[in-house]
Scaffold this active site. Structure first.
Site, PDB file in Angstrom:
ATOM      1  N   ASP A  13       0.811  -1.328  -0.009  1.00  0.00           N
ATOM      2  CA  ASP A  13      -0.097   0.028  -0.065  1.00  0.00           C
ATOM      3  C   ASP A  13       0.890   1.292   0.059  1.00  0.00           C
ATOM      4  O   ASP A  13       0.406   2.362   0.608  1.00  0.00           O
ATOM      5  CB  ASP A  13      -0.879  -0.057   1.243  1.00  0.00           C
ATOM      6  CG  ASP A  13      -1.741  -1.127   1.268  1.00  0.00           C
ATOM      7  OD1 ASP A  13      -2.298  -1.854   0.213  1.00  0.00           O
ATOM      8  OD2 ASP A  13      -1.847  -1.845   2.475  1.00  0.00           O
ATOM      9  N   LYS A  16       2.025   1.830  -5.251  1.00  0.00           N
ATOM     10  CA  LYS A  16       2.666   1.552  -6.239  1.00  0.00           C
ATOM     11  C   LYS A  16       1.981   1.885  -7.508  1.00  0.00           C
ATOM     12  O   LYS A  16       2.661   1.882  -8.714  1.00  0.00           O
ATOM     13  CB  LYS A  16       2.788   0.043  -6.045  1.00  0.00           C
ATOM     14  CG  LYS A  16       3.899  -0.287  -5.090  1.00  0.00           C
ATOM     15  CD  LYS A  16       4.206  -2.061  -4.941  1.00  0.00           C
ATOM     16  CE  LYS A  16       2.982  -2.784  -4.582  1.00  0.00           C
ATOM     17  NZ  LYS A  16       2.772  -2.500  -3.259  1.00  0.00           N
ATOM     18  N   GLY A  40      -4.070  -4.643  -4.541  1.00  0.00           N
ATOM     19  CA  GLY A  40      -4.672  -3.632  -5.054  1.00  0.00           C
ATOM     20  C   GLY A  40      -4.044  -2.306  -5.497  1.00  0.00           C
ATOM     21  O   GLY A  40      -3.625  -1.742  -4.618  1.00  0.00           O
ATOM     22  N   HIS A  41      -4.079  -2.246  -6.597  1.00  0.00           N
ATOM     23  CA  HIS A  41      -3.479  -1.093  -7.231  1.00  0.00           C
ATOM     24  C   HIS A  41      -4.305  -0.058  -7.764  1.00  0.00           C
ATOM     25  O   HIS A  41      -5.219  -0.410  -8.506  1.00  0.00           O
ATOM     26  CB  HIS A  41      -2.340  -1.647  -8.480  1.00  0.00           C
ATOM     27  CG  HIS A  41      -1.366  -2.062  -7.871  1.00  0.00           C
ATOM     28  ND1 HIS A  41      -0.359  -2.806  -8.417  1.00  0.00           N
ATOM     29  CD2 HIS A  41      -1.147  -2.497  -6.580  1.00  0.00           C
ATOM     30  CE1 HIS A  41       0.583  -3.477  -7.993  1.00  0.00           C
ATOM     31  NE2 HIS A  41       0.181  -3.124  -6.722  1.00  0.00           N
ATOM     32  N   GLN A 223       2.225  -6.372  -3.225  1.00  0.00           N
ATOM     33  CA  GLN A 223       2.576  -6.485  -1.714  1.00  0.00           C
ATOM     34  C   GLN A 223       4.108  -5.795  -1.625  1.00  0.00           C
ATOM     35  O   GLN A 223       4.292  -4.800  -2.400  1.00  0.00           O
ATOM     36  CB  GLN A 223       2.652  -7.799  -1.329  1.00  0.00           C
ATOM     37  CG  GLN A 223       1.344  -8.436  -1.190  1.00  0.00           C
ATOM     38  CD  GLN A 223       0.806  -9.415  -2.562  1.00  0.00           C
ATOM     39  OE1 GLN A 223       1.750  -9.853  -3.273  1.00  0.00           O
ATOM     40  NE2 GLN A 223      -0.539  -8.903  -2.892  1.00  0.00           N
TER      41      GLN A 223
HETATM   42  P1  IMP Z   1      -2.891 -12.905   1.627  1.00  0.00           P
HETATM   43  O1  IMP Z   1      -1.689 -12.659   0.711  1.00  0.00           O
HETATM   44  O2  IMP Z   1      -4.113 -12.816   1.348  1.00  0.00           O
HETATM   45  O3  IMP Z   1      -2.504 -14.396   2.198  1.00  0.00           O
HETATM   46  O4  IMP Z   1      -2.607 -12.140   3.052  1.00  0.00           O
HETATM   47  C1  IMP Z   1      -1.354 -12.334   4.047  1.00  0.00           C
HETATM   48  C2  IMP Z   1      -0.856 -10.731   4.189  1.00  0.00           C
HETATM   49  O5  IMP Z   1      -0.572 -10.038   3.306  1.00  0.00           O
HETATM   50  C3  IMP Z   1      -1.831 -10.135   5.311  1.00  0.00           C
HETATM   51  O6  IMP Z   1      -1.608  -9.381   6.279  1.00  0.00           O
HETATM   52  C4  IMP Z   1      -2.353  -9.116   4.205  1.00  0.00           C
HETATM   53  O7  IMP Z   1      -3.090  -8.040   4.712  1.00  0.00           O
HETATM   54  C5  IMP Z   1      -1.247  -8.937   3.423  1.00  0.00           C
HETATM   55  N1  IMP Z   1      -1.494  -8.382   2.107  1.00  0.00           N
HETATM   56  C6  IMP Z   1      -1.388  -9.210   0.891  1.00  0.00           C
HETATM   57  N2  IMP Z   1      -1.869  -8.546   0.022  1.00  0.00           N
HETATM   58  C7  IMP Z   1      -1.415  -7.060   0.281  1.00  0.00           C
HETATM   59  C8  IMP Z   1      -1.405  -5.905  -0.425  1.00  0.00           C
HETATM   60  O8  IMP Z   1      -1.751  -5.694  -1.558  1.00  0.00           O
HETATM   61  N3  IMP Z   1      -1.086  -4.836   0.521  1.00  0.00           N
HETATM   62  C9  IMP Z   1      -1.005  -4.643   1.508  1.00  0.00           C
HETATM   63  N4  IMP Z   1      -1.083  -6.108   2.324  1.00  0.00           N
HETATM   64  C10 IMP Z   1      -1.415  -7.122   1.683  1.00  0.00           C
END
Ligand code: IMP
Length: 431
Positions: A13, A16, A40-41, A223
């Protein structure tokens, strides 16, 4: 002009989407290489706001956009996203979008598993996005995943589904989830297969031929380093490698293809989900950062945890990903603070650390050591020139640069595409 790899250097977040959109203007090809629709972009162009979870941000400008083999793809989510952005006027055709035929699918059963496990984990929950990303990667490395290339071969697909269900059936029973039948899954896949088929290609070939032709490639990370399955705050991480090294593996090119590594860094720190966060502010300052910075997840709408800038984390990301330059985002959110704090090290018992240790217990126990810097009263929202920043804001940027060991190439001051301060052009960074 060489290639650029954009990665998040904190917990995601960092903004990007906007940076990638800005760079995509000058790139020929944009590639996603890890993650899935947990990303989420957000891209704001004029009056239009585009929200992407799976599509590479290059689609906004009609650039060749590749979803690489390292991405796990929920085909239903992808098709929905395509429809949504088509309704906003974007043209998503097989000329624009290429989906790696060797990428693995995220299936409804992966989502079920993700959600059911989190619901049972109590205080140990990870705070996942619930999109099934972790279980899908588990099946990938477990060598039982369904890949897009399997969808066209109905006879072989049946045996693959059986193999997958042999693993999932006892898990589902144990979690009290309804049984998934082989015939049911085969029907679901048969329905979706023709819809994704036009986009399928050996993406590595498309990419390598673009590179051979001297086309400029932008690798779009999702991420961030602190969510990397190896280098992040394990187990409170995502299930993929998010670091720059993954750009090559997750797209099917050599390591040199990554080119100039650009780290995206927010001027303070945020995190969604559970896990250690040494600089977290649970007071009114954290609240103020969250409100001013609109810190709610693009994808899940969850409130983000906020804190001061942590130079220790970013310095670690710079080293692990070989970050050459940084885009410092959301500087304007810091307007109006009397003083600002920056974490320069951690105290752990009687030790002082200049890095985040690997152990979860130690990560959760470190105390930030702060340096105080003067804030500024002026409004920096929308400022586009370095000289337009108040001296205290300039000093803040320069101090961050010194602490993290990488130059700040760009500062952003609003979500708008044009609101950037270009200090050094990443495309002219000598790569
Ligand atoms: P998962 O990727 O859904 O398995 O989530 C694992 C961890 O990564 C959690 O803490 C999510 O909040 C975090 N996470 C996954 N994708 C994003 C992203 O695009 N932005 C911020 N945090 C993310």
């Amino acid at each position: 002009m060489g290639n650029v790899t954009v990665i998040g250097a904190q917990w995601g977040d960092e903004g990007k989407g906007k940076v990638i959109d800005w760079l995509a203007d000058r790139a020929d090809v944009v590639v996603r290489f890890q993650g899935g629709n947990n990303a989420g972009h957000t891209i704001v162009v004029g009056n239009s706001t585009y929200k992407f979870a799976l599509l590479p941000s290059g689609v906004v400008q009609g650039k060749l956009s590749i979803i690489g083999n390292g991405v796990v793809v929920d085909p239903w989510a992808l098709l929905e996203e395509i429809e949504r952005v088509r309704a906003q006027g974007l043209s998503i055709t097989p000329d624009v979008l290429v989906l790696a035929d060797n990428a693995c699918l995220v299936l409804p059963m992966h989502r079920d598993l993700d959600v059911a496990r989190e619901a049972r984990a109590g205080a140990g929950k990870i705070g996942t996005t619930g999109r099934g990303i972790g279980p899908a990667y588990e099946d990938k490395v477990g060598r039982r995943a369904i890949r897009f290339c399997d969808l066209g071969d109905e006879a072989a697909l049946g045996a693959k589904i059986e193999r997958l269900l042999a693993h999932h059936a006892p898990l589902r029973r144990g979690l009290g989830l309804p049984e998934v039948t082989s015939a049911g899954l085969q029907t679901l896949l048969a329905q979706v297969a023709p819809k994704v088929a036009p986009f399928l290609q050996p993406a590595w070939r498309v990419l390598n031929s673009a590179i051979t032709d001297g086309r400029c490639v932008l690798f779009e990370g999702a991420q961030a380093t602190m969510l990397d399955v190896d280098h992040g705050t394990y187990p409170f991480v995502t299930s993929s490698n998010t670091v720059a090294g993954q750009a090559a593996t997750g797209a099917g090119a050599g390591p040199q293809a990554a080119g100039y590594v650009l780290g995206i860094v927010k001027a303070y720190t945020t995190r969604v989900g559970e896990g250690p966060f040494p600089c977290e502010l649970t007071d009114e300052i954290g609240e103020r950062l969250g409100v001013r910075g609109h810190e709610f997840g693009t994808n899940t709408g969850r409130k983000r945890r906020c804190g001061w800038f942590d130079a220790v984390l970013v310095r670690q990301s710079v080293a692990i990903s070989g970050i050459k330059g940084v885009v410092l985002t959301k500087l304007d959110v810091l307007d109006g603070f009397e003083t600002l704090k920056v974490c320069t090290g951690y105290r752990l018992g009687d030790r002082v650390l200049d890095y985040l240790p690997a152990s979860l217990h130690e990560q959760a126990s470190v105390e930030p050591i702060y340096e105080e810097l003067p804030g500024w009263k002026e409004n920096t929202h929308g400022v586009r020139l370095w000289s337009g920043l108040p001296p205290a804001a300039q000093s803040y940027v320069r101090r961050i640069e010194a602490l993290i060991g990488a130059r700040v190439d760009v500062v952003t001051t609003s979500p708008e595409r044009e609101d950037i301060i270009l200090i050094r052009d990443p495309f002219a960074g000598g790569f």
